[in-house]
Write a protein that holds these residues in place. Structure first.
Motif, PDB file in Angstrom:
ATOM      1  N   LYS A 189       0.810  -1.179  -0.118  1.00 13.31           N
ATOM      2  CA  LYS A 189      -0.031  -0.048   0.204  1.00 13.31           C
ATOM      3  C   LYS A 189       0.835   1.318   0.103  1.00 13.31           C
ATOM      4  O   LYS A 189       0.281   2.269  -0.243  1.00 13.31           O
ATOM      5  N   TYR A 190       2.083   0.851   0.424  1.00 19.81           N
ATOM      6  CA  TYR A 190       3.084   2.317   0.173  1.00 19.81           C
ATOM      7  C   TYR A 190       4.144   2.403  -0.913  1.00 19.81           C
ATOM      8  O   TYR A 190       4.504   3.360  -1.418  1.00 19.81           O
ATOM      9  N   ALA A 191       4.230   1.094  -1.252  1.00 19.34           N
ATOM     10  CA  ALA A 191       5.472   0.874  -2.516  1.00 19.34           C
ATOM     11  C   ALA A 191       5.385  -0.249  -3.354  1.00 19.34           C
ATOM     12  O   ALA A 191       4.872  -1.002  -2.738  1.00 19.34           O
ATOM     13  N   LYS A 192       5.942  -0.043  -4.384  1.00 19.90           N
ATOM     14  CA  LYS A 192       6.252  -1.472  -5.128  1.00 19.90           C
ATOM     15  C   LYS A 192       7.564  -2.080  -4.791  1.00 19.90           C
ATOM     16  O   LYS A 192       8.389  -1.394  -4.804  1.00 19.90           O
ATOM     17  N   ILE A 193       7.419  -3.456  -4.499  1.00 22.51           N
ATOM     18  CA  ILE A 193       8.650  -3.937  -4.027  1.00 22.51           C
ATOM     19  C   ILE A 193       9.069  -5.137  -4.699  1.00 22.51           C
ATOM     20  O   ILE A 193       8.152  -5.759  -4.904  1.00 22.51           O
TER      21      ILE A 193
ATOM     22  N   ASP B 292      19.638   4.336  12.736  1.00 25.57           N
ATOM     23  CA  ASP B 292      18.272   3.626  13.638  1.00 25.57           C
ATOM     24  C   ASP B 292      17.071   3.803  12.551  1.00 25.57           C
ATOM     25  O   ASP B 292      17.191   4.141  11.453  1.00 25.57           O
ATOM     26  N   SER B 293      16.109   3.332  13.097  1.00 23.80           N
ATOM     27  CA  SER B 293      14.848   3.160  12.120  1.00 23.80           C
ATOM     28  C   SER B 293      14.265   4.567  11.588  1.00 23.80           C
ATOM     29  O   SER B 293      14.005   4.553  10.393  1.00 23.80           O
ATOM     30  N   TYR B 294      14.807   5.600  12.327  1.00 26.79           N
ATOM     31  CA  TYR B 294      14.265   6.824  11.645  1.00 26.79           C
ATOM     32  C   TYR B 294      15.280   7.391  10.775  1.00 26.79           C
ATOM     33  O   TYR B 294      14.608   7.756   9.544  1.00 26.79           O
ATOM     34  N   GLU B 295      16.398   7.136  11.082  1.00 31.50           N
ATOM     35  CA  GLU B 295      17.371   7.687   9.967  1.00 31.50           C
ATOM     36  C   GLU B 295      17.401   6.718   8.680  1.00 31.50           C
ATOM     37  O   GLU B 295      17.309   7.064   7.497  1.00 31.50           O
ATOM     38  N   PHE B 296      16.867   5.383   8.714  1.00 27.06           N
ATOM     39  CA  PHE B 296      16.780   4.663   7.570  1.00 27.06           C
ATOM     40  C   PHE B 296      15.501   4.942   6.950  1.00 27.06           C
ATOM     41  O   PHE B 296      15.485   5.197   5.701  1.00 27.06           O
ATOM     42  N   ALA B 297      14.435   5.430   7.646  1.00 26.61           N
ATOM     43  CA  ALA B 297      13.134   5.887   7.124  1.00 26.61           C
ATOM     44  C   ALA B 297      13.317   7.100   6.123  1.00 26.61           C
ATOM     45  O   ALA B 297      12.792   7.324   5.097  1.00 26.61           O
ATOM     46  N   LYS B 298      14.477   8.003   6.647  1.00 27.02           N
ATOM     47  CA  LYS B 298      14.973   9.347   5.687  1.00 27.02           C
ATOM     48  C   LYS B 298      15.326   8.976   4.373  1.00 27.02           C
ATOM     49  O   LYS B 298      15.222   9.712   3.820  1.00 27.02           O
ATOM     50  N   LEU B 299      15.962   7.864   4.318  1.00 24.10           N
ATOM     51  CA  LEU B 299      16.511   7.315   2.871  1.00 24.10           C
ATOM     52  C   LEU B 299      15.680   7.283   2.086  1.00 24.10           C
ATOM     53  O   LEU B 299      15.614   7.484   0.742  1.00 24.10           O
TER      54      LEU B 299
ATOM     55  N   ASN C 280       7.220   6.885   7.696  1.00 23.87           N
ATOM     56  CA  ASN C 280       6.956   7.926   6.824  1.00 23.87           C
ATOM     57  C   ASN C 280       5.529   8.117   6.739  1.00 23.87           C
ATOM     58  O   ASN C 280       5.337   9.402   6.252  1.00 23.87           O
ATOM     59  N   ALA C 281       4.621   7.248   6.832  1.00 24.46           N
ATOM     60  CA  ALA C 281       3.134   7.204   6.807  1.00 24.46           C
ATOM     61  C   ALA C 281       2.509   7.631   7.928  1.00 24.46           C
ATOM     62  O   ALA C 281       1.463   7.556   8.129  1.00 24.46           O
ATOM     63  N   ASN C 282       3.376   7.810   8.889  1.00 21.13           N
ATOM     64  CA  ASN C 282       2.487   7.839  10.401  1.00 21.13           C
ATOM     65  C   ASN C 282       1.942   6.851  10.560  1.00 21.13           C
ATOM     66  O   ASN C 282       0.789   7.086  11.657  1.00 21.13           O
ATOM     67  N   HIS C 283       2.110   5.604  10.460  1.00 15.57           N
ATOM     68  CA  HIS C 283       1.321   4.404  10.548  1.00 15.57           C
ATOM     69  C   HIS C 283       1.937   3.891  12.123  1.00 15.57           C
ATOM     70  O   HIS C 283       3.185   4.083  12.382  1.00 15.57           O
ATOM     71  N   PRO C 284       1.071   3.281  12.914  1.00 17.39           N
ATOM     72  CA  PRO C 284       1.634   3.077  14.324  1.00 17.39           C
ATOM     73  C   PRO C 284       2.499   1.748  14.300  1.00 17.39           C
ATOM     74  O   PRO C 284       2.771   1.392  15.551  1.00 17.39           O
ATOM     75  N   TYR C 285       2.785   1.307  13.312  1.00 19.56           N
ATOM     76  CA  TYR C 285       3.488  -0.250  13.241  1.00 19.56           C
ATOM     77  C   TYR C 285       4.818   0.250  14.213  1.00 19.56           C
ATOM     78  O   TYR C 285       5.141  -1.101  14.999  1.00 19.56           O
ATOM     79  N   HIS C 286       5.444   1.188  13.916  1.00 14.93           N
ATOM     80  CA  HIS C 286       6.773   1.486  14.534  1.00 14.93           C
ATOM     81  C   HIS C 286       6.755   1.600  16.288  1.00 14.93           C
ATOM     82  O   HIS C 286       7.680   1.234  16.871  1.00 14.93           O
ATOM     83  N   LYS C 287       5.430   1.782  16.842  1.00 12.65           N
ATOM     84  CA  LYS C 287       5.515   1.947  18.109  1.00 12.65           C
ATOM     85  C   LYS C 287       5.642   0.457  18.734  1.00 12.65           C
ATOM     86  O   LYS C 287       5.078  -0.297  18.593  1.00 12.65           O
TER      87      LYS C 287
END
Length: 150
Positions: free
Chosen positions: A28-32, A80-87, A143-150
């Protein structure tokens, strides 16, 4: 967004189901795309020398450099996961590269936009790849502000 994960490895059916789960959740976020590469040239080169193997890896990987290119290497930068998300921010296409039994050549790593490490621990290719797919899904959720990361 399109995300390509390229790996040099013999097929590992035991992890495909787990990886497919993360690919499905990420849709739903990207084609992988999971591009597994292993051919006779690589098999023969790996049985000779490290230099031959790295040359063989370069031959199959250099034409696959597309978009923002990220090499995975044990000596790469740990994020970290946030830095990775910035990629992923502002990118239309990201290509990840997991080396073969001998890693990736220095020349290939220099041709990429980033070199990262998933951990300081040494991991089997199957486990590193599974962690990468989970972190891709986590980054997309961050990046989508989805709660999975919490």
């Amino acid at each position: 967004m399109e995300i390509l994960v390229n790996s040099i490895q013999k097929n590992s059916d035991d992890f495909n189901e787990k990886i497919d789960k993360y690919i499905k959740m990420s849709k739903k976020y990207a084609k992988i795309n999971d591009n597994v590469i292993f051919n006779d040239m690589i098999a023969k080169a790996q049985s000779k020398t490290q230099k031959d193997a790295l040359i063989a890896y370069d031959k199959v990987y250099l034409p696959k450099l597309e978009g923002y290119n990220v090499a995975l290497d044990e000596k790469g930068k740990i994020l970290d996961s946030y830095e990775f998300a910035k990629l992923f921010s502002g990118k239309n296409k990201i290509s990840f590269f997991i080396g073969g039994a001998f890693g990736l050549s220095d020349d290939f790593k220099k041709s990429t936009d980033a070199v990262i490490s998933l951990t300081k621990l040494t991991l089997s290719h199957k486990i590193a790849k599974l962690i990468l797919f989970e972190q891709i899904f986590r980054a997309l959720c961050i990046n989508a502000n989805h709660p999975y990361h919490k």
